[in-house]
Design an enzyme around this catalytic site. Structure first.
Site, PDB file in Angstrom:
ATOM      1  N   HIS A 263      -6.802  36.742  30.064  1.00  0.00           N
ATOM      2  CA  HIS A 263      -7.868  35.847  29.536  1.00  0.00           C
ATOM      3  C   HIS A 263      -8.648  35.306  30.864  1.00  0.00           C
ATOM      4  O   HIS A 263      -9.788  34.559  30.836  1.00  0.00           O
ATOM      5  CB  HIS A 263      -7.361  34.418  28.803  1.00  0.00           C
ATOM      6  CG  HIS A 263      -8.606  33.900  28.078  1.00  0.00           C
ATOM      7  ND1 HIS A 263      -8.846  32.468  28.420  1.00  0.00           N
ATOM      8  CD2 HIS A 263      -9.111  34.120  26.933  1.00  0.00           C
ATOM      9  CE1 HIS A 263      -9.800  32.127  27.406  1.00  0.00           C
ATOM     10  NE2 HIS A 263      -9.611  33.064  26.693  1.00  0.00           N
ATOM     11  N   LYS A 265     -11.511  35.270  33.819  1.00  0.00           N
ATOM     12  CA  LYS A 265     -13.055  35.762  34.081  1.00  0.00           C
ATOM     13  C   LYS A 265     -12.945  35.555  35.509  1.00  0.00           C
ATOM     14  O   LYS A 265     -13.165  34.853  36.244  1.00  0.00           O
ATOM     15  CB  LYS A 265     -13.903  35.050  33.276  1.00  0.00           C
ATOM     16  CG  LYS A 265     -13.839  35.238  31.879  1.00  0.00           C
ATOM     17  CD  LYS A 265     -12.900  34.227  31.317  1.00  0.00           C
ATOM     18  CE  LYS A 265     -13.043  34.466  29.646  1.00  0.00           C
ATOM     19  NZ  LYS A 265     -12.089  33.731  28.862  1.00  0.00           N
ATOM     20  N   ASP A 270     -17.369  41.986  47.558  1.00  0.00           N
ATOM     21  CA  ASP A 270     -17.007  41.928  48.980  1.00  0.00           C
ATOM     22  C   ASP A 270     -15.845  40.982  49.513  1.00  0.00           C
ATOM     23  O   ASP A 270     -16.010  40.842  50.710  1.00  0.00           O
ATOM     24  CB  ASP A 270     -18.028  41.953  49.936  1.00  0.00           C
ATOM     25  CG  ASP A 270     -19.367  43.115  49.485  1.00  0.00           C
ATOM     26  OD1 ASP A 270     -18.882  44.164  49.030  1.00  0.00           O
ATOM     27  OD2 ASP A 270     -20.442  42.957  49.829  1.00  0.00           O
ATOM     28  N   HIS A 445     -17.837  26.270  24.642  1.00  0.00           N
ATOM     29  CA  HIS A 445     -16.720  27.223  24.960  1.00  0.00           C
ATOM     30  C   HIS A 445     -16.237  27.004  26.512  1.00  0.00           C
ATOM     31  O   HIS A 445     -15.340  27.545  26.994  1.00  0.00           O
ATOM     32  CB  HIS A 445     -17.263  29.058  25.080  1.00  0.00           C
ATOM     33  CG  HIS A 445     -16.450  29.855  25.281  1.00  0.00           C
ATOM     34  ND1 HIS A 445     -16.104  30.653  26.340  1.00  0.00           N
ATOM     35  CD2 HIS A 445     -15.197  30.052  24.561  1.00  0.00           C
ATOM     36  CE1 HIS A 445     -15.040  31.444  26.107  1.00  0.00           C
ATOM     37  NE2 HIS A 445     -14.411  31.279  25.183  1.00  0.00           N
ATOM     38  N   LYS A 447     -14.651  25.412  29.756  1.00  0.00           N
ATOM     39  CA  LYS A 447     -13.472  24.770  29.939  1.00  0.00           C
ATOM     40  C   LYS A 447     -13.543  23.887  31.314  1.00  0.00           C
ATOM     41  O   LYS A 447     -13.324  24.552  32.414  1.00  0.00           O
ATOM     42  CB  LYS A 447     -12.303  25.820  30.052  1.00  0.00           C
ATOM     43  CG  LYS A 447     -12.240  26.804  28.825  1.00  0.00           C
ATOM     44  CD  LYS A 447     -12.841  28.072  29.258  1.00  0.00           C
ATOM     45  CE  LYS A 447     -12.703  29.098  27.943  1.00  0.00           C
ATOM     46  NZ  LYS A 447     -12.949  28.856  26.743  1.00  0.00           N
ATOM     47  N   ASP A 452     -13.124  10.803  38.332  1.00  0.00           N
ATOM     48  CA  ASP A 452     -13.629   9.910  39.411  1.00  0.00           C
ATOM     49  C   ASP A 452     -14.341  10.407  40.641  1.00  0.00           C
ATOM     50  O   ASP A 452     -14.425  10.029  41.715  1.00  0.00           O
ATOM     51  CB  ASP A 452     -12.156   9.648  40.226  1.00  0.00           C
ATOM     52  CG  ASP A 452     -11.317   8.685  39.285  1.00  0.00           C
ATOM     53  OD1 ASP A 452     -11.620   8.452  38.167  1.00  0.00           O
ATOM     54  OD2 ASP A 452      -9.934   8.753  39.497  1.00  0.00           O
TER      55      ASP A 452
END
Length: 528
Positions: A263, A265, A270, A445, A447, A452
């Site tokens: 899952h 991404k 480089d 979608h 996350k 603080d």
């Protein structure tokens, strides 16, 4: 054709029949359901000694299955859900459990991952020290960063600059520019790759760079790309010199195929520039195609030392896939350190991987650590919310102690049953003073965590059992970089312009039927 090329070709062929093999899942469930119905009918019609002996065997199998689940090292809610399922429908329950109920990674895979990590830990640069200034400034943050190093081995990076994106649309604008400027290699891995404008534009760049002689590699999840990443698309990329790898292709080990998905991404260019977040390579993530209303996602771009850590994360996944194909880690490491970060570094950051092999559950632990040590606020966005009892307790206790806890969830779901399960938590959250919002224009979608004005998280991990225990995930944590304030501002903008606040006095008026359904779904939420 050399030996390594033949091995890679065999690997590609193995992953081609994803759709056909996936039909086995549905057939398996239907057969199990038919068997369960048949057993019920048989027991109902059986009499005398036949009924007694068969019912004894039936109960014995059920009890053995329950004892096996109780002995597992899993959350109490996860075990309760499966036990209830098996107690009421043993045949179907046991068959479905075999498919995707066992959360523990098979032993050989654990050994393989551990060996890869042990052999490559020397490539992690731990020269940056969490100095006394941070310790004196915030002991809680100091302890959290030290904890992350201890359980993931990924280092704290000081030579880092970061940029937050409040929409997937904006991510792809900069990503395409960075890909075009790549000089040595491009590594990408995604859960979903789907045909459309975004894939075409990115693939055109990858093919161009591969033809220029760059090392271009792409990892995709075989289940997430089911029916999406077509054979024609793959062949087109391969003919241009792009290397393509399928993560966890279908096999007879159906449990790990359905449960343990890639899952993450990750984009690494480089070893100097990297991206992560919630976005995949598909048009809905850039709002080119409308899917569940407006698609709200988030991403983050890094320059500096942390980009090598994402590169290493990618290469470790690649070695797990290819197994016997030798990867020259040192070559890529040497490329990444040829030039230093030209942007002005500020604050610190850390890349963190998580997966079913790490039973310490580092992502969940870091999320809880942020909640437990917050003094002013914690703002959270997540598409799915099905948390452990420990995390729920942390949220409730923080809110009751006066910390401003706010959560944004989707108003338009991608999976209705998951939204119903998510909403089952609303009443207890609202009763404790936690503010709950739904993103009205569509599906959120992203996350993200921000707390603080000093700690921010952007990554691939949802707040559900699957992300915390079953999937291979990655997150990035930033501290005192200024990016945290961008994440916070994005959150406040959504609340002010795009969200509906859920009020306790209105929520408790929902129908009795809804409350019953939600109560049931809460129990089984870890199975979705």
């Amino acid at each position: 054709m050399d030996k390594e090329s033949r091995k890679l070709k065999r690997h590609v062929r193995k992953s081609e029949n994803v759709l056909l093999r996936s039909l086995f899942k549905l057939i398996f469930i239907f057969v199990a359901l038919a068997l369960q119905i048949g057993v019920f009918i048989f027991l109902f019609r059986a009499t005398g000694s036949i009924y007694t002996s068969k019912y004894f065997i039936y109960n014995t199998i059920r009890i053995i299955a329950v004892i096996y689940i109780l002995a597992k090292h899993d959350s109490a809610l996860y075990k309760l859900a499966w036990i209830l399922f098996i107690m009421f429908m043993p045949v179907l329950g046991i068959c479905v459990f075999i498919l995707w109920g066992n959360s523990r990674l098979r032993r050989q895979k654990q050994i393989d991952i551990k060996e890869i990590e042990n052999n490559t830990n020397y490539l992690l640069d731990n020269s940056f020290k969490i100095d006394e200034e941070i310790k004196g400034k915030d002991k809680h943050v100091f302890n959290m960063l030290r904890y992350i190093q201890n359980i993931t081995s990924y280092p704290i990076c000081g030579n880092v600059s970061s940029k937050y994106y409040d929409l997937g649309d904006k991510v792809f604008v900069d990503l395409k520019k960075d890909l075009l400027n790549a000089k040595d290699y491009i590594f990408m891995e995604f859960y979903i790759i789907d045909k459309g404008q975004i894939a075409n534009e990115i693939f055109d760049i990858l093919k161009k760079k591969a033809k220029e002689g760059l090392d271009v590699k792409l990892i995709y999840d075989s289940y997430g790309c089911l029916t999406k990443f077509t054979k024609k698309m793959k062949n087109d990329l391969k003919s241009a010199g792009v290397e393509i790898y399928s993560f966890n292709p279908p096999s007879i080990l159906i449990n790990s195929y359905f449960n343990n998905r890639l899952h993450r991404k990750i984009v690494s260019i480089d070893g100097k520039i990297s991206y992560t977040g919630g976005f995949n390579l598909a048009d809905e993530y850039a709002n080119i195609k409308e899917k569940y209303g407006h698609w709200k996602d988030a991403g983050i771009r890094f320059e500096g030392d942390i980009s090598w850590d994402f590169t290493l994360m990618f290469l470790r996944d690649l070695e797990l896939i290819t197994k016997n194909v030798k990867i020259d880690y040192d070559k890529y490491k040497n490329i990444s350190i040829k030039e230093k970060n030209n942007s002005e570094p500020k604050g610190i950051a850390v890349a963190m991987s998580d997966g079913p092999n790490n039973r310490k559950n580092p992502v969940e632990a870091v999320y809880m650590n942020i909640i437990n040590t917050a003094t002013d606020y914690v703002y959270i966005t997540t598409p799915y919310f099905a948390i452990s009892e420990q995390m729920l307790t942390s949220l409730l206790n923080a809110a009751r102690s006066g910390v401003d806890i706010r959560i944004i969830l989707p108003h338009i779901p991608d999976k209705k049953i998951v939204q119903m399960s998510t909403r089952s938590y609303y009443e207890v959250l609202l009763s404790a003073g936690i503010k709950v919002y739904e993103y009205k224009p569509g599906f959120i979608h992203s996350k993200t965590f921000v707390s603080d004005d000093k700690i921010g998280i952007v990554g691939s991990a949802n707040m559900d059992y699957r992300s915390m225990n079953l999937n291979y995930e990655c997150i990035s944590l930033v501290y005192d970089t200024g990016t945290e304030k961008d994440i916070k501002q994005d959150f406040l903008n959504m609340i002010n312009n795009s969200c509906i606040e859920v009020k306790l006095k209105d929520w408790i008026k929902r129908s009795i039927f809804s409350k019953i359904i939600e109560s049931i779904l809460t129990t089984f939420s870890t199975m979705f």
